[in-house]
Design an enzyme around this catalytic site. Structure first.
Site, PDB file in Angstrom:
ATOM      1  N   HIS A 142       0.824  -1.212   0.000  1.00 42.36           N
ATOM      2  CA  HIS A 142       0.000   0.000   0.000  1.00 42.36           C
ATOM      3  C   HIS A 142       0.854   1.255   0.000  1.00 42.36           C
ATOM      4  O   HIS A 142       0.358   2.339   0.303  1.00 42.36           O
ATOM      5  CB  HIS A 142      -0.949   0.010   1.199  1.00 42.36           C
ATOM      6  CG  HIS A 142      -1.682  -1.280   1.401  1.00 42.36           C
ATOM      7  ND1 HIS A 142      -1.237  -2.250   2.274  1.00 42.36           N
ATOM      8  CD2 HIS A 142      -2.799  -1.771   0.806  1.00 42.36           C
ATOM      9  CE1 HIS A 142      -2.062  -3.296   2.223  1.00 42.36           C
ATOM     10  NE2 HIS A 142      -3.009  -3.042   1.350  1.00 42.36           N
TER      11      HIS A 142
HETATM   12  S1  FES Z   1       1.620  -0.397   3.348  1.00 42.76           S
HETATM   13 FE1  FES Z   1       0.068  -1.844   3.802  1.00 42.76          FE
HETATM   14  S2  FES Z   1       1.185  -3.571   4.460  1.00 42.76           S
HETATM   15 FE2  FES Z   1       2.717  -2.087   4.053  1.00 42.76          FE
END
Ligand code: FES
Length: 177
Positions: A142
């Protein structure tokens, strides 16, 4: 021993494989001397349950990140360059989401070594080393970005990569746990 020469740009599974192989060798060596130190050394079950592990830093080249496991958790050991240390030290701590000075995340006099847990503090993915806009780690899941001190700088992760309990037992060896 070509893995010893692995560069930071080659952050691939080779580092992990090297360390995994070394760890297996260490366990084998420990088993071999077991009859002689049975009063002192933890047995394999104890090690698996989380007994301290020692790790020789000597083969880890400057700029390299290696991965190992302790108590079933991934740990990054990073041999930081002078540029990486400078960047970490000069960061305005007050501007951080999880404010921590670099000095409290490394051992005094050993600022070239950063030891942190290797799972993203968002949902646990494994960040990629020497990546992201702060050249620390980039989590591909993410987009969390960590700096060269393992501190969260961008993205959804709420906290820094934690530092596990460890100490230097000699100039080039650490004990985790
Ligand atoms: S940014 Fe979501 S698990 Fe690393």
């Amino acid at each position: 021993m070509t893995d010893v020469a692995t560069t930071a740009a080659e952050h691939t599974r080779r580092d992990f494989l090297f360390i995994a192989t070394g760890a297996a060798g260490a366990v084998a060596a420990a088993s071999a001397i077991w009859p002689f130190v049975s009063q002192m050394a933890p047995d394999a079950d104890t090690i698996a349950a989380g007994a301290p592990v020692e790790f020789d830093l000597t083969p880890v080249a400057e700029g390299q990140i290696v991965k190992l496991f302790w108590r079933g958790k991934l740990i990054f050991v990073r041999h930081r360059t002078k540029t990486e240390i400078k960047s970490a030290v000069e960061t305005d701590v007050a501007s951080l989401r999880d404010p921590e000075a670099d000095a409290v995340r490394v051992k005094a006099g050993k600022s070239q070594w950063l030891v942190v847990y290797g799972n993203c503090t968002h949902l646990g993915c494994v960040p990629l080393g020497n990546d992201g806009s702060f050249n620390g780690w980039l989590c591909p899941c993410h987009g969390s970005v960590f700096d060269t001190s393992g501190r969260i700088r961008q993205g959804p992760a709420p906290t820094n990569l934690p530092v596990p309990p460890y100490e230097f037992v000699s100039d080039q060896k650490i004990r985790i746990g």
